[in-house]
Design an enzyme around this catalytic site. Structure first.
Site, PDB file in Angstrom:
ATOM      1  N   GLY A 254       0.966  -1.341   0.099  1.00 33.33           N
ATOM      2  CA  GLY A 254       0.066   0.088  -0.214  1.00 33.33           C
ATOM      3  C   GLY A 254       0.844   1.244   0.079  1.00 33.33           C
ATOM      4  N   GLU A 291       4.615  -6.178   1.800  1.00 37.50           N
ATOM      5  CA  GLU A 291       4.000  -6.530   0.457  1.00 37.50           C
ATOM      6  C   GLU A 291       4.043  -5.438  -0.644  1.00 37.50           C
ATOM      7  OE1 GLU A 291       0.156  -7.828   1.814  1.00 37.50           O
ATOM      8  OE2 GLU A 291       1.090  -9.922   2.675  1.00 37.50           O
ATOM      9  N   PRO A 292       4.919  -4.833  -0.959  1.00 33.87           N
ATOM     10  CA  PRO A 292       5.037  -3.526  -1.835  1.00 33.87           C
ATOM     11  C   PRO A 292       4.858  -4.044  -3.285  1.00 33.87           C
ATOM     12  CG  PRO A 292       7.540  -4.222  -1.207  1.00 33.87           C
ATOM     13  CD  PRO A 292       6.713  -5.066  -0.433  1.00 33.87           C
ATOM     14  N   GLY A 293       3.782  -3.351  -3.715  1.00 36.52           N
ATOM     15  CA  GLY A 293       3.585  -3.551  -5.223  1.00 36.52           C
ATOM     16  C   GLY A 293       3.956  -2.394  -5.925  1.00 36.52           C
ATOM     17  N   ARG A 294       2.890  -1.406  -5.953  1.00 37.03           N
ATOM     18  CA  ARG A 294       3.192  -0.060  -6.656  1.00 37.03           C
ATOM     19  C   ARG A 294       4.535   0.724  -6.432  1.00 37.03           C
ATOM     20  NH1 ARG A 294      -1.361   2.960  -7.814  1.00 37.03           N
ATOM     21  NH2 ARG A 294      -2.391   1.636  -5.972  1.00 37.03           N
ATOM     22  N   TYR A 334     -10.299   4.764 -11.457  1.00 34.79           N
ATOM     23  CA  TYR A 334      -9.860   5.342 -10.274  1.00 34.79           C
ATOM     24  C   TYR A 334      -9.708   7.047 -10.427  1.00 34.79           C
ATOM     25  CZ  TYR A 334      -7.862   0.794  -9.329  1.00 34.79           C
ATOM     26  OH  TYR A 334      -7.687  -0.714  -9.297  1.00 34.79           O
ATOM     27  N   CYS A 360     -15.209   2.339 -27.372  1.00 28.60           N
ATOM     28  CA  CYS A 360     -16.574   2.857 -27.481  1.00 28.60           C
ATOM     29  C   CYS A 360     -17.280   3.026 -26.206  1.00 28.60           C
ATOM     30  CB  CYS A 360     -17.378   2.204 -28.305  1.00 28.60           C
ATOM     31  SG  CYS A 360     -16.588   1.867 -29.999  1.00 28.60           S
ATOM     32  N   TYR A 389      -0.405  -1.667 -11.799  1.00 31.88           N
ATOM     33  CA  TYR A 389      -1.675  -1.711 -12.365  1.00 31.88           C
ATOM     34  C   TYR A 389      -1.934  -1.186 -13.514  1.00 31.88           C
ATOM     35  CZ  TYR A 389      -1.410  -2.641  -7.330  1.00 31.88           C
ATOM     36  OH  TYR A 389      -1.112  -3.245  -6.318  1.00 31.88           O
TER      37      TYR A 389
END
Ligand SMILES: *Cc1c(COP(=O)(O)O)cnc(C)c1O
Length: 431
Positions: A254, A291-294, A334, A360, A389
């Site tokens: 997060g 748990e780093p992602g971004r 988002y 479309c 993401y």
């Protein structure tokens, strides 16, 4: 109206690996115009060096605390990136059997450093994770605990578990990615956790080994992390007094970045974050899981796209690119801001435009009322901070193939995912 980069200025893009060299946008030394010509567009471009730098930033700042970085695979699940992270010593946070399979193929040596999160684990996924002897199951409900116990017993395994507790901490982020409040679907209310651990300790095939928390994504303040960990630590101490061998605290992911051009010093942020974590966990002897992602991958990547058309509808000016919401959905989903830069820095008048894709839907936009240098058909633009993401949320909507992906290593581009073909896309369908 969104923030804009004055078109005349050469923007300072740090801490990103993207810079202008002789008015041409580059990624860790690779020229984006050449990449677009060679690999086509839309194209995801990532810098291996930038990812390595973020890993080492966390490793350095957290060196005082015994820890394992479990990269959150869902942020960017490209096999080549997982392989690289595995080689850097990372474990992985997975949320599906599919992600487990990615780790098995890309970094099999790291299977024992996998934590398995998610509110809806299926039996085949649980079995695959048990058979892989992963580090920890982050259990999100009592019902899941019962299923895990019966599967572990059937397979002759012991599942080390943490309950993912819901600390009821408010994290100021987009509501879709906030997860730490009682009203969210995630975790078990922290007040109930002690009882559930007691029950867990009696179940066959289950070994309570940790406490886990994840309060959301793109959180830029450290206070909520600290508050959550203080609560988790209190619980861990109670559980130890109940006789449980709690040796892991999983602080989740997060950790946020800055998407705009605001000054952002990731190392300073990490230092603050690590100080908050050390304060919360001071004197308790545990292995910290993160748990780093971004934070590791977002700013290492950009989505490169070519302008197809421009047009004026009434008062509105539209720039239509060959990338669309199916390639990068963050703005649509988002209301996320991504900087959009011309790949060739020419002096042109600035223009207010909506930058949109061909899909479309009116939700198919990358930016609305954005001031950029005038963009013309054939121009290349880069959407920054698309390494997390982005590709992992790509879809086939409008029967559009997935973009290709290129990883820049030591200045050299390597294709890590070829552009899909329509045959790939249609392969699973039956007539
Ligand atoms: C999504 C997620 C992460 C990663 O979040 P980032 O914001 O990308 O760091 C970590 N842990 C869990 C359980 C998640 O669901």
């Amino acid at each position: 109206m969104s923030l804009s980069i004055p078109p005349a200025a050469r923007p300072d893009l740090s801490p990103r690996p993207f810079t202008y060299a002789n008015a041409r946008l580059t990624c860790s030394g690779a020229d984006l115009t050449e990449l677009a010509e060679r690999f086509g567009t839309p194209l995801y471009v990532y810098s291996a060096d930038a990812i390595r730098e973020r890993v080492s930033m966390l490793q350095t700042e957290f060196a005082a605390v015994p820890n394992t970085l479990c990269y959150a695979v869902k942020a960017n699940s490209s096999l080549a990136i997982l392989k690289m992270l595995g080689e850097l010593g990372c474990g992985f946070d997975i949320v599906s059997g599919g992600e487990l399979e990615r780790v098995r193929r890309a970094a099999p040596q790291a299977l024992r450093q996998v934590v398995f999160s998610g509110v809806g684990k299926q039996i085949w996924e649980i079995d695959a994770a048990l058979n892989a002897d992963i580090l920890l199951f982050n259990v999100e409900s009592e019902a899941e605990l019962e299923v895990l116990s019966s599967r572990a017993t059937a397979l002759g395994k012991t599942a080390k578990i943490a309950l993912r507790v819901n600390p009821d901490v408010f994290a100021d982020t987009h509501p879709y990615i906030s997860t730490g409040l009682r009203e969210h679907k995630f975790g078990i209310a922290i007040e109930r956790a002690r009882d559930v651990y007691r029950r867990a300790a009696q179940l066959s095939g289950i070994e309570p080994a940790g406490v886990s928390v994840h309060i959301g994504s793109q959180i830029r303040a450290v206070e909520p992390f600290q508050q959550a960990l203080v609560r988790v630590r209190g619980l861990a101490e109670e559980l130890r007094s109940d006789g449980l061998n709690i040796r892991y605290i999983d602080g989740g992911g997060g950790f946020g970045i800055e998407y705009g051009v605001a000054a952002f010093d990731p190392a300073a942020r990490v230092a603050e974050y690590s100080a908050a974590v050390r304060t919360a966990l001071n004197g308790i002897n545990v292995q910290l899981l993160l748990e780093p992602g971004r934070f590791l991958v977002a700013q290492a990547g950009a989505l490169l796209t070519r302008v197809l058309y421009t047009k004026q509808n009434g008062a509105k000016h539209f720039v239509i690119t060959d990338a669309a919401m199916n390639d990068l959905i963050r703005p649509a989903l988002y209301q996320a801001h991504h900087e959009i830069l011309p790949v060739l820095h020419e002096s042109r008048a600035s223009q207010l435009a909506d930058i949109v894709g061909p899909v479309c839907e009116s939700g198919d936009f990358f930016a609305r009322d954005r001031l950029t240098p005038e963009l013309r058909s054939g121009d290349l633009v880069a959407l920054l901070d698309a390494g997390a993401y982005g590709m992992s949320l790509a879809s086939h909507y409008n029967t559009r193939v997935h973009p290709a992906e290129v990883l820049i290593e030591a200045g050299h581009p390597r294709l890590i995912r070829r552009r899909e073909t329509l045959d790939d896309l249609l392969a699973a369908e039956l007539l």
